[in-house]
Design an enzyme around this catalytic site. Structure first.
Site, PDB file in Angstrom:
ATOM      1  N   LYS A 124       0.819  -1.219   0.000  1.00 48.61           N
ATOM      2  CA  LYS A 124       0.000   0.000   0.000  1.00 48.61           C
ATOM      3  C   LYS A 124       0.851   1.266   0.000  1.00 48.61           C
ATOM      4  CE  LYS A 124      -4.215  -2.108   1.546  1.00 48.61           C
ATOM      5  NZ  LYS A 124      -3.739  -3.512   1.720  1.00 48.61           N
TER       6      LYS A 124
HETATM    7  C1  LIG Z   1      -4.345  -4.621   1.106  1.00 51.13           C
HETATM    8  C2  LIG Z   1      -3.549  -5.871   0.973  1.00 51.13           C
HETATM    9  C3  LIG Z   1      -3.896  -6.891   0.058  1.00 51.13           C
HETATM   10  C4  LIG Z   1      -5.148  -6.822  -0.789  1.00 51.13           C
HETATM   11  O1  LIG Z   1      -5.083  -5.829  -1.786  1.00 51.13           O
HETATM   12  P1  LIG Z   1      -6.407  -5.297  -2.515  1.00 51.13           P
HETATM   13  O2  LIG Z   1      -5.989  -4.150  -3.315  1.00 51.13           O
HETATM   14  O3  LIG Z   1      -7.349  -4.918  -1.391  1.00 51.13           O
HETATM   15  O4  LIG Z   1      -6.957  -6.414  -3.326  1.00 51.13           O
HETATM   16  C5  LIG Z   1      -3.063  -7.986  -0.058  1.00 51.13           C
HETATM   17  N1  LIG Z   1      -1.957  -8.127   0.717  1.00 51.13           N
HETATM   18  C6  LIG Z   1      -1.594  -7.180   1.612  1.00 51.13           C
HETATM   19  C7  LIG Z   1      -0.368  -7.392   2.430  1.00 51.13           C
HETATM   20  C8  LIG Z   1      -2.357  -6.018   1.768  1.00 51.13           C
HETATM   21  O5  LIG Z   1      -1.991  -5.085   2.678  1.00 51.13           O
END
Ligand SMILES: *Cc1c(COP(=O)(O)O)cnc(C)c1O
Length: 482
Positions: A124
């Site tokens: 993120k």
């Molecule tokens: C947020 C997240 C996901 C999922 O991603 P999306 O965009 O919500 O599909 C997968 N792995 C980790 C470590 C995350 O923080």
């Protein structure tokens, strides 16, 4: 570049207009009126670019109202080796998203694309850091302020705080469930001493935190008076920032024009893989987009059967890949809009069936065949047992420790290998964040990047508040001084 809503009945907007917003006024999500294209020659000419300059080339296709030199300055300040320097020893962190080749399985090269070398060790950061700088730029330009209100169970909140800390014109008020995060997650958020970061530990669970955010957002007058905004996963700028690393992954895994690769994407809210879908629609040579879910398999069910049946909060499992524990994938609407040929009326009708019938079904329709044939989507699910087994197996075979979300990606990728087509698994977090399952699989603690040694011992700044929207409003008012 004009933007429109998936529900069809609002005025088209420019990039900066939708940057600070969430849903379109008609309740839809924003998408470009059409996807910009990248040509084979253009892709080849990007091979020598730094990540920051590649990000500039991709973003400028979507950004229509920030001058080019300002945008280039923003990407260069965002994607630096200092910010993304937490990778594994041996990885070239100057690449920002380094590609690590594990080996070859069933004739397919198997790679990990490291998206987790930013300040909070999860993917993120890739989008959130850019958004922090885009917000700061547009707020200064428009002489405006923004108070970001959010609820987090860990990952999103810390990524937002690390992206917004110290930024002019921005304050973050983040609600988290008191005493329910891991000590590592608490330390990542609460050790920030910046004046513009406000951590509120709510005496309740994550749902209580979310309910408070919703209650505050529903009070339109309060929201406007205190310039309150959000940065949740439907934010368009977050999605578009993620398109860049699909292009980067393709460039790193290929050495000539037109070569196809597949991506396996650990998925929750469908934000990450939605960016892959957009990259593919832009002309990036992607063979398969593998949607990997955990036990919360709403998306896997859809891609396998055509049935879309979101679950209730009570039906959502708490798993050992917690960042994928969702019941309803908020970005999924963006793909559906393309699947129904951007027929907003048809999409609205499908979503009204969610309310009346709890779901909808593409089984036997011509669109169902297009999901894999035209859009390249396939899927699979994985369980706690699969994750433990995959973490152990990848470590034994290749000497690499992976986190549980990435393990979901590897598990499902292995069911969709094609000889000769590189499979790139997106590494969405580093194992240091999820010590329990790594200990279960490998019998030892995961390694921590040097910058994270002892963060639990740093002084922490947070306030405990009751699960009461009025009390939270009072705290916000105190901080904004309005
Ligand atoms: C947020 C997240 C996901 C999922 O991603 P999306 O965009 O919500 O599909 C997968 N792995 C980790 C470590 C995350 O923080």
């Amino acid at each position: 570049m004009q933007y429109q809503s998936t529900r069809g009945h609002d005025v088209p907007q420019h990039f900066s207009d939708i940057l600070l917003g969430g849903l379109a006024p008609d309740g839809g999500l924003y998408l470009p009126a059409e996807y910009p294209q990248v040509t084979t020659d253009e892709l080849e000419s990007w091979r020598s670019l730094s990540y920051a300059d590649l990000a500039y080339e991709v973003l400028r296709k979507f950004v229509d109202d920030i001058p080019e030199d300002a945008l280039r300055d923003i990407t260069r300040r965002t994607y630096t080796a200092e910010v993304y320097g937490n990778g594994r020893p041996g990885d070239d962190t100057a690449l920002i998203t380094p590609l690590r080749t594990l080996g070859e399985e069933e004739g397919a090269p198997l790679h990990l694309l490291g998206l987790s070398n930013g300040p909070t060790l999860a993917f993120k950061d890739m989008a959130m850091q850019l958004i922090g700088n885009l917000f700061e730029y547009t707020l200064a330009r428009d002489d405006a302020e923004l108070n970001i209100l959010g609820a987090t169970s860990g990952d999103t909140g810390s990524a937002a705080e690390h992206a917004m800390r110290g930024k002019r014109g921005i304050r973050v008020v983040m609600l988290s469930p008191h005493g329910r995060m891991s000590s590592f997650q608490r330390a990542q958020m609460f050790s920030l001493q910046d004046e513009n970061i406000v951590n509120l530990a709510v005496e309740g669970n994550f749902d209580d935190c979310q309910d408070i955010v919703k209650a505050v957002s529903r009070d339109a007058e309060f929201k406007a008076h205190h310039a309150i905004g959000t940065v949740n996963s439907i934010n368009w700028a977050r999605v578009v920032a993620q398109v860049v690393y699909y292009v980067h992954g393709w460039l790193l895994a290929t050495d000539g024009p037109g070569q196809r690769v597949s991506f396996s994407v650990p998925s929750g809210n469908f934000g990450n893989v939605c960016a892959g879908h957009i990259a593919r629609c832009m002309g990036l040579p992607i063979d398969r987009l593998v949607v990997a879910t955990n036990e919360n398999d709403v998306l896997d069910e859809f891609f396998r059967t055509g049935v879309y049946r979101p679950r209730s909060a009570a039906e959502t499992h708490h798993t050992s890949s917690p960042s994928m524990d969702i019941s309803k994938a908020s970005n999924f609407e963006r793909f559906l809009y393309d699947l129904v040929d951007r027929d907003a009326a048809r999409l609205g009708e499908l979503f009204s069936r969610l309310d009346t019938e709890g779901g909808f079904d593409f089984t036997g329709t011509p669109e169902f065949d297009r999901i894999a044939d035209d859009f390249g989507f396939v899927s699979g699910r994985s369980t706690h047992g699969n994750r433990v087994e995959t973490i152990r197996d990848v470590h034994e075979r290749y000497g690499v420790a992976i986190d549980p979300h990435t393990a979901d990606g590897v598990t499902v990728a292995r069911h969709h290998l094609t000889a000769g087509v590189p499979m790139i698994v997106l590494e969405t977090a580093l194992p240091a964040k999820f010590a329990d399952i790594v200990r279960e699989a490998l019998g030892r603690d995961p390694e921590r990047p040097a910058a994270f040694e002892g963060i639990e011992d740093l002084p922490q700044k947070f306030d405990v508040v009751p699960a009461d929207a009025d009390r939270v409003k009072a705290v916000i008012a105190e901080h904004t001084g309005r």
